[in-house]
Scaffold this motif. Structure first.
Motif, PDB file in Angstrom:
ATOM      1  N   GLU C  31       0.839  -1.186   0.000  1.00  7.76           N
ATOM      2  CA  GLU C  31       0.000   0.000   0.000  1.00  7.76           C
ATOM      3  C   GLU C  31       0.884   1.249   0.000  1.00  7.76           C
ATOM      4  OE1 GLU C  31      -3.966   1.411   2.511  1.00  7.76           O
ATOM      5  OE2 GLU C  31      -2.300   0.444   3.525  1.00  7.76           O
ATOM      6  N   ILE C  32       0.365   2.335  -0.539  1.00  8.84           N
ATOM      7  CA  ILE C  32       1.051   3.616  -0.388  1.00  8.84           C
ATOM      8  C   ILE C  32       0.171   4.514   0.473  1.00  8.84           C
ATOM      9  CG2 ILE C  32       1.936   5.674  -1.521  1.00  8.84           C
ATOM     10  CD1 ILE C  32       2.663   4.092  -3.904  1.00  8.84           C
ATOM     11  N   VAL C  33       0.708   4.888   1.624  1.00  4.37           N
ATOM     12  CA  VAL C  33      -0.034   5.755   2.534  1.00  4.37           C
ATOM     13  C   VAL C  33       0.715   7.068   2.649  1.00  4.37           C
ATOM     14  CG1 VAL C  33      -0.897   6.025   4.882  1.00  4.37           C
ATOM     15  CG2 VAL C  33      -0.890   3.769   3.809  1.00  4.37           C
ATOM     16  N   ALA C  34      -0.010   8.172   2.630  1.00  5.71           N
ATOM     17  CA  ALA C  34       0.640   9.469   2.793  1.00  5.71           C
ATOM     18  C   ALA C  34       0.312  10.017   4.164  1.00  5.71           C
ATOM     19  CB  ALA C  34       0.171  10.435   1.713  1.00  5.71           C
ATOM     20  N   LEU C  35       1.309  10.659   4.755  1.00  7.08           N
ATOM     21  CA  LEU C  35       1.117  11.300   6.047  1.00  7.08           C
ATOM     22  C   LEU C  35       1.290  12.787   5.775  1.00  7.08           C
ATOM     23  CD1 LEU C  35       0.829  10.707   9.085  1.00  7.08           C
ATOM     24  CD2 LEU C  35       3.307  10.585   9.218  1.00  7.08           C
ATOM     25  N   ILE C  36       0.221  13.551   5.932  1.00  3.70           N
ATOM     26  CA  ILE C  36       0.336  14.972   5.627  1.00  3.70           C
ATOM     27  C   ILE C  36      -0.085  15.793   6.836  1.00  3.70           C
ATOM     28  CG2 ILE C  36      -0.062  14.606   3.171  1.00  3.70           C
ATOM     29  CD1 ILE C  36      -2.887  15.775   3.595  1.00  3.70           C
ATOM     30  N   GLY C  37       0.197  17.059   6.744  1.00 11.40           N
ATOM     31  CA  GLY C  37      -0.120  17.954   7.847  1.00 11.40           C
ATOM     32  C   GLY C  37       0.783  19.160   7.765  1.00 11.40           C
ATOM     33  N   GLU C 184       9.349  13.733   2.881  1.00  8.87           N
ATOM     34  CA  GLU C 184       9.344  14.819   1.896  1.00  8.87           C
ATOM     35  C   GLU C 184      10.315  14.587   0.740  1.00  8.87           C
ATOM     36  OE1 GLU C 184       9.282  18.715   3.477  1.00  8.87           O
ATOM     37  OE2 GLU C 184       8.067  18.157   5.219  1.00  8.87           O
ATOM     38  N   PRO C 185      10.116  13.500  -0.016  1.00  8.84           N
ATOM     39  CA  PRO C 185      11.062  13.181  -1.089  1.00  8.84           C
ATOM     40  C   PRO C 185      11.050  14.205  -2.218  1.00  8.84           C
ATOM     41  CG  PRO C 185       9.159  11.742  -1.198  1.00  8.84           C
ATOM     42  CD  PRO C 185       9.038  12.510   0.079  1.00  8.84           C
ATOM     43  N   ALA C 186       9.958  14.932  -2.387  1.00  3.35           N
ATOM     44  CA  ALA C 186       9.896  15.862  -3.521  1.00  3.35           C
ATOM     45  C   ALA C 186      10.286  17.278  -3.134  1.00  3.35           C
ATOM     46  CB  ALA C 186       8.492  15.861  -4.124  1.00  3.35           C
ATOM     47  N   ALA C 187      10.656  17.482  -1.876  1.00  2.50           N
ATOM     48  CA  ALA C 187      10.986  18.840  -1.437  1.00  2.50           C
ATOM     49  C   ALA C 187      12.117  19.397  -2.292  1.00  2.50           C
ATOM     50  CB  ALA C 187      11.390  18.823   0.033  1.00  2.50           C
ATOM     51  N   LEU C 214       4.585   7.858   3.209  1.00  2.00           N
ATOM     52  CA  LEU C 214       5.181   9.017   2.555  1.00  2.00           C
ATOM     53  C   LEU C 214       4.751  10.294   3.271  1.00  2.00           C
ATOM     54  CD1 LEU C 214       6.234  10.091  -0.415  1.00  2.00           C
ATOM     55  CD2 LEU C 214       3.796  10.151  -0.897  1.00  2.00           C
ATOM     56  N   ILE C 215       5.722  11.126   3.642  1.00  2.00           N
ATOM     57  CA  ILE C 215       5.389  12.468   4.112  1.00  2.00           C
ATOM     58  C   ILE C 215       5.610  13.390   2.936  1.00  2.00           C
ATOM     59  CG2 ILE C 215       6.045  14.368   5.630  1.00  2.00           C
ATOM     60  CD1 ILE C 215       7.082  12.342   7.609  1.00  2.00           C
ATOM     61  N   GLU C 216       4.645  14.224   2.603  1.00  2.00           N
ATOM     62  CA  GLU C 216       4.860  15.069   1.451  1.00  2.00           C
ATOM     63  C   GLU C 216       3.948  16.300   1.524  1.00  2.00           C
ATOM     64  OE1 GLU C 216       7.336  14.930  -1.026  1.00  2.00           O
ATOM     65  OE2 GLU C 216       6.368  16.886  -1.115  1.00  2.00           O
ATOM     66  N   MET C 219       0.755  18.364  -2.892  1.00  2.00           N
ATOM     67  CA  MET C 219      -0.534  17.681  -2.863  1.00  2.00           C
ATOM     68  C   MET C 219      -0.819  16.906  -4.138  1.00  2.00           C
ATOM     69  SD  MET C 219      -1.945  17.608  -0.164  1.00  2.00           S
ATOM     70  CE  MET C 219      -1.066  18.115   1.275  1.00  2.00           C
ATOM     71  N   LYS C 220      -0.262  17.413  -5.244  1.00  2.00           N
ATOM     72  CA  LYS C 220      -0.505  16.732  -6.503  1.00  2.00           C
ATOM     73  C   LYS C 220       0.120  15.335  -6.446  1.00  2.00           C
ATOM     74  CE  LYS C 220       0.014  17.753 -11.298  1.00  2.00           C
ATOM     75  NZ  LYS C 220       1.127  18.337 -12.069  1.00  2.00           N
ATOM     76  N   LEU C 221       1.330  15.297  -5.957  1.00  2.00           N
ATOM     77  CA  LEU C 221       2.025  14.017  -5.833  1.00  2.00           C
ATOM     78  C   LEU C 221       1.283  13.112  -4.855  1.00  2.00           C
ATOM     79  CD1 LEU C 221       4.622  12.452  -6.593  1.00  2.00           C
ATOM     80  CD2 LEU C 221       5.668  13.397  -4.551  1.00  2.00           C
ATOM     81  N   VAL C 222       0.876  13.681  -3.733  1.00  2.00           N
ATOM     82  CA  VAL C 222       0.188  12.895  -2.702  1.00  2.00           C
ATOM     83  C   VAL C 222      -1.096  12.291  -3.276  1.00  2.00           C
ATOM     84  CG1 VAL C 222      -1.075  13.041  -0.533  1.00  2.00           C
ATOM     85  CG2 VAL C 222       1.133  14.166  -0.764  1.00  2.00           C
ATOM     86  N   MET C 223      -1.851  13.125  -3.946  1.00  2.00           N
ATOM     87  CA  MET C 223      -3.139  12.664  -4.460  1.00  2.00           C
ATOM     88  C   MET C 223      -2.951  11.607  -5.532  1.00  2.00           C
ATOM     89  SD  MET C 223      -5.479  14.148  -2.807  1.00  2.00           S
ATOM     90  CE  MET C 223      -5.437  15.351  -1.502  1.00  2.00           C
TER      91      MET C 223
END
Ligand SMILES: Nc1ncnc2c1ncn2[C@@H]1O[C@H](COP(=O)(O)OP(=O)(O)O)[C@@H](O)[C@H]1O
Ligand SMILES: [Mg+2]
Lengths: 300, 409, 263
Positions: C31-37, C184-187, C214-216, C219-223
């Protein structure tokens, strides 16, 4: 009981001297996170400068109290100048380098300054005149505490008060505290961090010089090497109290002073220097942040 | 306009240093005889010297800053230094190695006993340097008590020989083992410490060992030390002083080759990479599955092993040990060798040891200024050339079908 | 769904600051789970607790045992042990080994899957040589997959920024994880690099069968990547769900008010 009291006061005097040196370590560490190995040498240079001034002025036949004051002031000026210069040469270019580099540079500076004084002056122990007059009112207690010790204790107390005032209430003191919290942030709010660091070195060196003059007239002997061991012990005191914390440095110094005084008085004087090191190892293992230091986790 | 500014600055610097050095360099006191000597010439020298040095300093600082800026923008950060280019060129470096080898083998027959003795000292420092290089250069642990392990080796030979009559060859592995053991003993309590605390604690450890040797008379014979330690014998035959010295020389050459061989293999191995990773970033290193404690301990133990061995040879060479040979300054000289040569670089450390130990021997006039110069070396190297004279080169790998870029190092 | 990571009631205090407050989170196999905030919400702290860098103040962290179905508690394990068990991470502020070559950086990742000791390294026996060779080959294969092959022998510090981020992922992959934690791999990446990263992460999931947390902030990447999203604010989990659910969640919108939410 008298012996105990003597050792207690002896420890207090020792502790005061360590405190004067330890402050410099703790302040510098608080701001640039560097063990300023050369700090002990700054203290030694203070003592040497004072001795040179005293010798010259004595030959000119000046009165002793005036000599003491002038020598003290010049020693403070010179130590501060050396502290300032050392920072500019050996530490400032390494502000963004790995810590190991700055530490090695500090060791190099210490080695250099020792040998500079050794070559320019002598490797022999030089007698340092005791310029503190014997106070008459101290006569009845002379077997427990001497006039020099009293002067040391009083001077230390005054320096502590002044320093606390400087750090708590002046603009530069506030800038120092800000810079030690977060250098980048301090820079962003318009604090000149380079200047704050310089001031820290100057203030730390000045207190070390006072310590140097006091202990030299207390012990009555100096050579180029006195800074090294005193420096290490003061550092131990700073770590014991919690490096970066000013009250911690003072507390740690007294604890170390008493430990040494009692241990050498009741146990053995052969291993005097070992106590400090054992102390250091034990604290660092069991409470690396020291007595009053804040525990800190590396941010990842 | 620019030049004028620089000159003004240099004048200021020069005035500042004349002020700074005034009491200590100009006035010499002799409180016993109550004489004061004024050496104005020193002030002149400082004034002129610092005026010119200010230009040199400024030039190198600017060069360094420009280098840093270039590296930031991703440009190639400077051509490989001359020494490195020579080392990479097999046509130069193979014959050079052969010549150096022949020279090293013939040395005792070309030069006098005195020279051979000096060379033995230098080789002992090569070994010490390579050992400390594991701890400081590869693993990045600043060990200022390294000399303690050297003392352990030296006293091991002196005492085991005195009490039990053990010979040099028996004690050599014992010295190595004891070195490793002490390395681990010191390593355990300091595992958790940050770099700068580690430096102070190891310094304290070194001093404790020396103070114990000085005061525990029943064990170590105190400050007067132990004399009449036998030189090594060859298959049980006692050699004359002359022959024994030559013999020790070859033993040292052999040991140095062994050290080089081992360190060289280690640094491109799983263990060696772990050391370097630990030096580079402790947290990332752990997060990549490396056991920090274990890696640190192996570095300490292996570094100490070489010090223990060199200690045995030292005792056999001088036939006398006392605590005065094992002060903190000895540790700092060894550190200086590693820093000057290049942390992590084997050839660098060998060069560093030969330069720093042989130079003061041959330039007698200079020897008084030795420690002063060592101090300068440490500061200047850190500020301008933290990689050392001959920086470490990482191994280059080639792959089939891959475009070789080969810029690493 | 079968979980590879299950975090229950995780709490972390820094002195008086409550950085994490009873956070629950699970990541399923593949699974790919994103952790945002928002910044300072406690996302990195969450990673640090899970990977053993900080010992959590309370709560349980359970991870799958390799090859078996059941979960095991890993609280209090050292970071290296956690990595050995199959979790690998990257760092928000890149933490490569700057003076090691790119290949060596990846080979460090192989460390815990290798066995050679001191004696092996010195004697260089058959098994050590073979192990070393296969480590080199495998590391190179990972570099090729990540598009880093041209840099093999460069010092890590000399790599362009985007490549450094990819190298961190490559290094983490070399430890053979079943769960990859990316902070934050895309930072700092440009849109083109971010697109490449998107493909790369998809490929990692499909080809290697690795689950990703994934922390990111992008939002485009996350979504586009995530199966599920978990939102934290002030150390608390405030929402969880599919990208569509999160997009329309009022609590999330409120937490992000003032911050951009460009998707
Ligand atoms: N080592 C630490 N010591 C003290 N406070 C920390 C530490 N690490 C993180 N924090 C604090 O915890 C909070 C969460 O930080 P972090 O997890 O880095 O947030 P983010 O969600 O942006 O990654 C912040 O307020 C931060 O200041
Ligand atoms: Mg973060």
């Amino acid at each position: 009981m008298d012996y105990f009291l003597e050792l207690f006061l002896g420890g207090l005097t020792r502790g005061s001297i360590y405190a004067l040196i330890a402050l410099g370590y703790t302040m510098v560490y608080g701001i640039i996170e560097l063990i300023n190995f050369a700090h002990g040498e700054i203290y030694m240079i203070g003592a040497f400068t004072a001795l040179i001034v005293i010798s010259v002025l004595t030959l000119m036949g000046m009165n002793t109290v005036a000599i003491l004051v002038i020598a003290g002031v010049i020693a403070v000026i010179y130590s501060s100048a050396y502290g300032y210069t050392v920072e500019k040469i050996a530490y400032k270019p390494l502000r963004n380098a790995p810590r190991l580099s700055a530490l090695i540079s500090a060791i190099g500076m210490s080695l250099f300054l020792q040998n500079y004084v050794l070559l320019a002056q002598t490797s022999d122990f030089l007698p340092f005149p005791n310029l503190v007059p014997d106070f008459e009112f101290m006569e009845p207690y002379a077997h427990i505490i001497g006039s020099t010790e009293i002067v040391i204790l009083l001077t230390t107390a005054v320096v502590m008060v002044l320093l606390t005032f400087l750090i708590k209430f002046t603009t530069i003191g506030k800038a120092m505290r800000a810079a030690s919290q977060d250098k980048t942030m301090a820079m962003l709010v318009g604090i000149n961090v380079n200047r704050v660091i310089s001031v820290t070195f100057v203030v730390g060196s000045a207190t070390a010089a006072i310590g140097g003059v006091l202990i030299a007239s207390h012990v009555g002997m100096i050579n180029f090497y006195i800074g090294f061991i005193a420096g290490i012990k003061a550092f131990v005191a700073a770590v014991l109290g919690g490096i970066g914390s000013i009250p911690g440095a003072v507390l740690g110094s007294f604890i170390l002073g008493w430990t040494e005084s009692f241990a050498t008085g009741y146990v053995s004087s052969d291993y005097e220097d070992v106590f400090a090191f054992l102390f250091l190892v034990l604290i660092l293992i069991f409470r690396p942040s020291g007595i009053l230091g804040r525990t800190e986790k590396n941010k990842v | 306009m620019f030049a004028f500014d620089r000159i003004k600055k240099a004048l200021l610097v020069s005035a500042w240093f004349m002020f700074l050095t005034f009491p200590i360099l100009v006035i010499r006191i002799n409180p016993v005889e109550r004489i004061v000597e004024w050496r104005w010439i020193n002030m002149l020298l400082i004034g002129v010297g610092s005026f010119f040095l200010s230009f040199v300093w400024h030039y190198f600082i600017r060069r360094k800053e420009m280098g840093a800026r270039r590296a930031e923008t991703g440009e190639e950060s400077e051509a490989a230094p001359l020494a490195q280019r020579i080392l990479k060129n097999k046509k130069i470096y193979r014959p050079a190695l052969v010549v150096a080898g022949i020279f090293a083998l013939c040395f005792p027959f070309i030069f006098s006993l005195y020279q051979t003795n000096i060379m033995i000292s230098a080789l002992i420092y090569v070994m010490l340097g390579l050992g400390l290089n594991i701890v400081v250069g590869l693993a990045g642990l600043l060990d200022l008590g390294y000399v303690a392990f050297y003392a352990v080796g030296a006293y091991a030979y002196a005492l085991l020989n005195y009490h039990f009559g053990l010979t040099f060859w028996m004690v050599l592995p014992i010295g190595a083992g004891l070195g490793a053991l002490f390395g681990i003993l010191l390593g355990f309590p300091v595992l958790r410490l940050r770099g700068d605390y580690l430096a102070i604690v190891t310094l304290g450890f070194g001093e404790i060992i020396r103070i114990i040797l000085e005061n525990w008379n029943e064990f170590s014979f105190g400050p007067s030390g132990i004399s009449n330690i036998p030189r090594p014998s060859l298959f049980g035959i006692d050699l004359s002083v002359h022959d024994a010295t030559i013999y020790i020389y070859y033993v040292m050459i052999g040991l140095c080759l062994l050290t080089i061989f081992v360190v060289n293999r280690l640094q491109d191995s799983r263990i060696g990479r772990a050391w370097i990773a630990l030096r580079e970033d402790e947290i990332a290193c752990q997060a990549m599955g490396i056991d920090k404690a274990r890696t640190k301990l192996t570095a300490f133990a292996l570094g100490a092993t070489w010090a223990g061995m060199s200690g045995v040879v030292f005792a056999a060479k001088t036939t006398f040990v006392n605590p005065a040979s094992f002060t903190i300054w000895e540790s700092i000289i060894i550190l200086c060798i590693v820093v000057l040569g290049g942390m992590g670089s084997i050839i660098g450390v060998i060069a560093g040891a030969l330069v720093l130990i042989l130079m003061p021997e041959y330039l007698r006039a200079f020897s008084e200024y030795r420690m002063l110069a060592f101090g300068v070396v440490l500061v200047v190297m850190m500020v301008f050339r933290p990689g050392g004279l001959i920086p470490n080169v990482r191994r280059i790998y080639t792959f089939k079908g891959a475009t070789e870029s080969g810029k690493g190092g | 769904m079968e979980s590879v990571l299950k975090v229950q009631n995780l709490g972390m205090n820094f002195g008086g600051l409550r950085a994490l407050d009873s956070v629950d989170l699970a990541v399923g196999r593949n699974e790919i789970v994103a952790l945002i905030g928002p910044n300072g919400a406690g996302k990195t702290t969450f990673f640090n607790c899970v990977t053993g860098i900080y010992p959590p103040t309370e709560g349980d962290i359970l991870i799958a045992v390799r090859g078996k179905g059941d979960l095991k508690r890993i609280n209090g394990l050292k970071p290296n042990r956690v990595t050995e068990k199959g979790l690998a991470r990257t760092f928000q502020n890149i933490r490569l080994f700057p003076h090691m070559t790119v290949l060596e950086n990846v080979m460090i990742g192989r460390h815990c899957r290798m066995a050679a000791g001191i004696l092996g390294a010195v004697l260089r026996g058959g098994s050590t040589v073979r192990e070393e060779q296969s480590a080199v080959q495998e590391s190179y294969a990972i570099l090729e997959k990540m598009g880093l092959a041209p840099f093999v022998n460069d010092f890590a510090k000399n790599l362009p920024y985007g490549a450094q981020r990819r190298l961190e992922i490559a290094r983490a992959m070399a430890t053979e994880p079943f769960l990859l934690l990316l902070d934050e791999p895309a930072a700092g990446m440009n849109p083109y690099e971010t697109k490449e990263l998107d493909d790369l992460i998809q490929r990692v999931r499909h080809e290697e069968g690795i689950a990703i947390l994934l922390i990111e902030h992008d939002m485009k990447l996350v979504m586009s990547l995530s199966d599920r999203i978990c939102v934290v604010d002030y150390g608390r989990k405030i929402a969880q769900g599919t990208p569509d659910e999160i997009r329309n969640n009022p609590a999330v919108i409120k937490a992000y008010l003032g911050e951009e939410m460009d998707a």
